[in-house]
Design an enzyme around this catalytic site. Structure first.
Site, mmCIF file in Angstrom:
data_model
loop_
_atom_site.group_PDB
_atom_site.id
_atom_site.type_symbol
_atom_site.label_atom_id
_atom_site.label_comp_id
_atom_site.label_asym_id
_atom_site.label_seq_id
_atom_site.Cartn_x
_atom_site.Cartn_y
_atom_site.Cartn_z
ATOM 1 N N CYS B 116 31.374 -30.585 1.855
ATOM 2 C CA CYS B 116 32.095 -31.793 2.287
ATOM 3 C C CYS B 116 32.645 -31.504 3.658
ATOM 4 C CB CYS B 116 33.214 -32.151 1.310
ATOM 5 S SG CYS B 116 34.241 -33.511 1.930
ATOM 6 N N CYS B 119 36.421 -33.239 4.364
ATOM 7 C CA CYS B 119 37.628 -32.658 3.756
ATOM 8 C C CYS B 119 37.182 -31.541 2.834
ATOM 9 C CB CYS B 119 38.465 -33.720 3.055
ATOM 10 S SG CYS B 119 37.517 -34.946 2.128
ATOM 11 N N SER B 120 37.289 -31.720 1.542
ATOM 12 C CA SER B 120 36.825 -30.659 0.642
ATOM 13 C C SER B 120 36.500 -31.269 -0.713
ATOM 14 C CB SER B 120 37.881 -29.572 0.504
ATOM 15 O OG SER B 120 39.111 -30.135 0.081
ATOM 16 N N CYS B 121 35.845 -32.441 -0.713
ATOM 17 C CA CYS B 121 35.477 -33.113 -1.959
ATOM 18 C C CYS B 121 34.675 -32.157 -2.839
ATOM 19 C CB CYS B 121 34.641 -34.356 -1.658
ATOM 20 S SG CYS B 121 35.562 -35.598 -0.738
#
Lengths: 95, 213
Positions: B116, B119-121
């Site tokens: 991702c 962000c950090s999905c």
């Protein structure tokens, strides 16, 4: 592969909350699958009603994204792009 | 060298980590303020917040490993998982909340890897919290541009004939990789196979473990 629907990601750089990665703007890929509709995150981010939009998984070749710097031109990258960021195109490559 | 005496090493040989006695940051204060207001106004309760934290902490890659192992052994489930991974995971009994999941399958010709960049999905509702490196700028920026180099650093070297498919988790969907089933496991049950399915193999930065010979 004549059935591929090619799309170009708009090359715009608007301010504010946008979920279209900058490295994909202006690039062409094809529709891998269509998802949604999902509420527009650009409206949700500011507390507005999110109008439902189709979300498309677009598949790009690494050659399209990185040109001669691509590590392996035929590898691919898929990303989810909201419909209002996409325009249909015939050619598989950005001008 | 656990018994060397260095001021920066603990008796166990690990470096001391500063205690972090800093004032709360702006966003930490904001989180506390909003949480307290939500409780004060009766929108939620401290018990509900604790229950959610406990539910998230209880999720682990073992959930995903069970899903993958079943897909390896049950062709109808594999088809369901590829068609709608959220529904298939729920049907197996996993409470994944509103998460929308897509499963992508590694084959002899294709290797998938998830990132991702925005962000950090991460499919937390199935696999639990992501590893720290998944959230790092290096992983997020390099995986979309030089996935083969990144994979090699994880110990996964792919032949040229394998197509690498990177999936940038940019919006509403979350992703799980179904790694290739390792050889030498013919006739194994899903329960025997699940321990071979590592967290990294479901992100795509690893392969499923080979059975011990």
């Amino acid at each position: 592969m004549t059935s591929r629907q090619f799309m170009r990601v708009r090359a715009d750089m608007p301010p504010g909350h946008v979920r279209t990665p900058a490295y994909l703007r202006g690039k062409c890929g094809w529709v891998e699958r269509t998802l949604g509709p999902f509420p527009n995150p650009e409206e949700l981010a500011y507390g507005h009603h999110g109008h439902p939009l189709p979300l498309l998984r677009i598949r790009f070749t690494m050659a399209e994204l990185w040109g001669s710097a691509a590590e392996h031109p035929d590898d691919t990258l898929d990303a989810e792009i909201y419909a209002h960021w996409l325009e249909k195109v015939d050619a598989p490559h950005a001008p | 060298m656990p018994h060397d005496h260095h001021d920066h090493l603990s008796p166990s040989g690990h470096p001391y980590r500063p205690d972090g006695d800093r004032p709360l940051t702006y966003w930490q204060q904001m989180e506390i303020a909003i949480r307290e207001l939500l409780i004060e106004k009766g929108v939620t309760t401290a018990a509900e917040i604790n229950a959610q934290i406990n539910a998230m902490d209880a999720r682990s890659p073992a959930n995903g490993a069970a899903v993958v192992a079943r897909a390896w052994t049950d062709p109808a489930f594999r088809a369901d998982l590829l068609a709608d991974a959220s529904a298939a995971s729920r049907a197996m009994g996993y409470d994944i909340g509103p998460m929308r999941l897509i499963a992508v399958e590694n084959t002899a010709d294709v290797h998938n890897v998830i990132v991702c960049t925005l962000c950090s999905c991460y499919p937390r509702n199935l696999l639990g919290l992501p590893p720290d490196w998944y959230k790092s700028r290096a992983y997020r920026s390099r995986t979309v541009k030089e996935p083969r180099n990144v994979l090699a650093e994880f110990g996964v070297t792919l032949p040229d004939r394998t197509t690498v498919r990177v999936h940038d988790s940019t919006a509403d969907m979350r992703y799980i990789v179904i790694p290739a089933r390792p050889g030498g496991t013919d006739g194994w049950s899903a329960g025997d196979l699940a321990p071979l399915v590592t967290r990294d193999s479901m992100i795509g930065t690893g392969l499923a473990k080979r059975p011990a010979v």
